[in-house]
Scaffold this active site. Structure first.
Site, PDB file in Angstrom:
ATOM      1  N   ALA A 427       0.583  -1.291  -0.395  1.00 40.65           N
ATOM      2  CA  ALA A 427       0.411  -0.224   0.212  1.00 40.65           C
ATOM      3  C   ALA A 427       0.725   1.330   0.071  1.00 40.65           C
ATOM      4  O   ALA A 427       1.993   1.559   0.811  1.00 40.65           O
ATOM      5  CB  ALA A 427      -1.166   0.178   1.042  1.00 40.65           C
ATOM      6  N   CYS A 428       0.451   2.021  -0.861  1.00 43.91           N
ATOM      7  CA  CYS A 428       1.089   3.340  -1.031  1.00 43.91           C
ATOM      8  C   CYS A 428       0.310   4.552  -1.602  1.00 43.91           C
ATOM      9  O   CYS A 428      -1.050   4.347  -0.859  1.00 43.91           O
ATOM     10  CB  CYS A 428       2.019   3.815  -1.959  1.00 43.91           C
ATOM     11  SG  CYS A 428       1.574   3.953  -3.717  1.00 43.91           S
ATOM     12  N   ASP A 429       0.684   5.645  -0.874  1.00 45.11           N
ATOM     13  CA  ASP A 429      -0.344   7.052  -1.187  1.00 45.11           C
ATOM     14  C   ASP A 429      -1.517   6.635  -2.311  1.00 45.11           C
ATOM     15  O   ASP A 429      -2.733   7.073  -1.971  1.00 45.11           O
ATOM     16  CB  ASP A 429       0.917   7.860  -1.283  1.00 45.11           C
ATOM     17  CG  ASP A 429      -0.271   9.681  -1.071  1.00 45.11           C
ATOM     18  OD1 ASP A 429      -1.627   9.438  -0.444  1.00 45.11           O
ATOM     19  OD2 ASP A 429       0.060  10.392  -1.908  1.00 45.11           O
ATOM     20  N   ILE A 461      -3.578   3.294  -0.054  1.00 46.19           N
ATOM     21  CA  ILE A 461      -3.674   3.109   1.410  1.00 46.19           C
ATOM     22  C   ILE A 461      -5.773   3.431   1.713  1.00 46.19           C
ATOM     23  O   ILE A 461      -5.846   2.706   3.095  1.00 46.19           O
ATOM     24  CB  ILE A 461      -2.914   4.150   2.109  1.00 46.19           C
ATOM     25  CG1 ILE A 461      -1.368   3.493   2.175  1.00 46.19           C
ATOM     26  CG2 ILE A 461      -3.549   4.195   3.610  1.00 46.19           C
ATOM     27  CD1 ILE A 461      -0.678   4.765   3.200  1.00 46.19           C
TER      28      ILE A 461
END
Length: 517
Positions: A427-429, A461
């Site tokens: 998960a990232c921005d 996220i």
């Protein structure tokens, strides 16, 4: 890397709140970037000063069609063209629909889009975009509140009737409210923002924006800054002048390229080994997040990024160059494709000069600390752990001690460890870019280890729904991931691309399989 169980402390803090808000803003724009890019192509080709426009030195083989597409009058007939309607109606409505859908599903998107028509009809310019970002999710939230009292209480057969009429009334009243009340307020706010940007341009102080932009990028606010602030303001400038340098304040790949080149030549250990590959991903692929961990490991490098970013902005100001649409992702190819007619020299020089200045400032910083860095790595035996230790020293505050995944996992609850790990999420921005590449790396490691039955995916996220058994995030984003998926195991890494801890994830899954056999 750190691993935490679901019983870990409750995440929070101002930084997390700012990141959540920024992610929400960018989440309304990023899914619609393709529409902005398409509009940029149309603008570059068919406005009067475009490549095929009526004022272009290039002689169009069908001038009449070009004029019609760009908007204009031919033989007494006025054609609206594609440029104006897309920016006036389509783009704001897409943003409002996306924002409403994020809050309350498809119905929230519908009422958000209807309410956004009030802003579109009551104002113009940037007001449309900023107003759509507000009224879209707000209307969906109002619908959610209005319907809450009778949720689950409607008799069978009447659900559709009640839902449609409640949504219709909410959309009606919110459209009127946005027309009479929100549009004037947003017009005033836009005038203030526009005057501020105009003042920075007139006083030649716009390069100072890099003092805020570059550090904010490294704190994973890059998408919020670019798509939440510069994209609406830049789009309005394009409508007026055919180009905007605001699209390049954050998206310029030059500063990151200069930093990674300096690390390639003067870095040490794992930083030097991984920087060339990161350069290709950042400069050609446009994934700027790939260089953030290097700066977090040595915060002083931000000085070079600020100087390089300011140089790029100043260069575009001198040459009066800019883009016609957002460069997303921030690849050199995307930048060149979106460059406005007549702006290629200025844009290319802005990238080259910003990279050169960042390189020139970063190189002495790396050379000055080279001996200390080598000694730290020799004493540590784990370059990433040494980098985190230096990050803690530079920040002046401590963080959790980095340990290997097996040792960390041993300290988590038995209930978590005995549950089979079948669903792993990076998960990232934005849910793209670096997290997608990290997921690909881990999938290949599972394949080489001949371990099947484990799904490795990537997502934003904000889209975590709690179903992941294990969530992998970069260290700065772990708190937000915990809030979204509190029942998952959370793993923090410094670099999605080259973390040695992935091997330990594989070994943990293998150990679980062996114990269950």
């Amino acid at each position: 890397m750190t691993t935490t169980s679901p019983a870990a402390r409750k995440p929070g803090g101002a930084r997390v709140g700012v990141q959540k808000f920024g992610t929400f803003l960018s989440g309304m724009v990023m899914p619609n970037i393709a529409a902005f890019i398409a509009w940029g192509f149309i603008t570059a080709l068919f406005i009067p000063d475009g490549w095929l426009g009526s004022n272009s030195p290039v002689e169009s083989w069908r001038w009449a069609d070009s004029a019609i597409l760009g908007g204009g009058e031919i033989d007494g007939v006025v054609y609206p063209g594609l440029v104006g309607p897309i920016i006036t109606y389509l783009l704001p409505l897409l943003i409002a629909f996306t924002g409403g859908r994020m809050v309350h599903g498809h119905r929230g998107g519908v009422v958000g889009a209807v309410a956004a028509m009030g802003v579109i009809s009551g104002a113009s310019g940037t007001v449309m975009f900023l107003g759509a970002m507000i009224v879209g999710p707000l209307t969906a939230l109002v619908l959610k509140w209005v319907e809450k009292p009778w949720q689950g209480k409607i008799k069978p057969g009447f659900e559709m009737l009640v839902d449609n009429f409640s949504a219709g009334f909410v959309a009606f009243f919110m459209a009127l409210a946005s027309f009479f009340w929100l549009a004037p307020v947003m017009r005033w706010i836009t005038d203030v923002l526009g005057a501020a940007v105009g003042w920075l341009v007139e006083t030649q102080l716009l390069p100072l924006a890099s003092i805020i932009v570059e550090p904010a990028k490294v704190l994973f606010l890059n998408n919020a800054i670019n798509h939440g602030v510069f994209t609406p303001l830049g789009t309005e400038q394009v409508q007026e002048t055919g180009r905007s340098l605001l699209f390049l304040i954050e998206a310029n790949p030059g500063p990151g390229a200069g930093l990674l080149l300096a690390l390639t030549v003067f870095g040490v250990g794992v930083a030097r080994a991984t920087a060339p590959g990161a350069f290709i991903i950042q400069f050609l692929g446009g994934i700027h997040e790939v260089y953030f961990p290097y700066v977090l490991a040595k915060p002083l490098l931000i000085v070079g990024l600020i100087a390089g970013g300011a140089t790029g902005v100043l260069t575009n100001m001198i040459f009066q160059s800019g883009l016609v649409a957002p460069a997303a992702p921030g690849s050199i190819f995307a930048v060149l494709i979106q460059t406005a007619p007549g702006s290629h020299v200025g844009v290319i020089l802005s990238v080259v000069f910003s990279a050169a200045v960042t390189f020139a400032i970063t190189a002495p910083i790396l050379l000055a600390s080279r001996r200390r860095d080598i000694a730290a790595e020799a004493a540590s035996g784990d370059p990433l752990a040494a980098a985190i230790a230096r990050t803690e020293a530079n920040k002046g505050k401590s963080s959790s001690t980095l340990s290997n995944l097996a040792a960390s996992a041993a300290s988590t609850s038995t209930a978590v460890l005995t549950a089979p790990i079948r669903n792993i999420v990076f998960a990232c921005d934005a849910g793209m870019g670096s997290s997608a590449m990290g997921a690909s790396v881990l999938r290949n490691k599972f394949k080489k280890a001949e371990i099947d039955g484990v799904t490795v995916t990537n997502q934003a996220i904000a889209n975590l729904d709690g179903t992941a058994d294990l969530v992998i995030t970069q260290q700065q984003l772990t708190d937000r991931a915990k809030a979204q998926s509190p029942n998952s195991i959370h793993v923090s890494v410094d670099n999605f691309m080259n973390s040695p801890k992935y091997e330990e994830v594989v070994e943990m899954v293998r150990a679980q399989r062996d114990s269950d056999a």
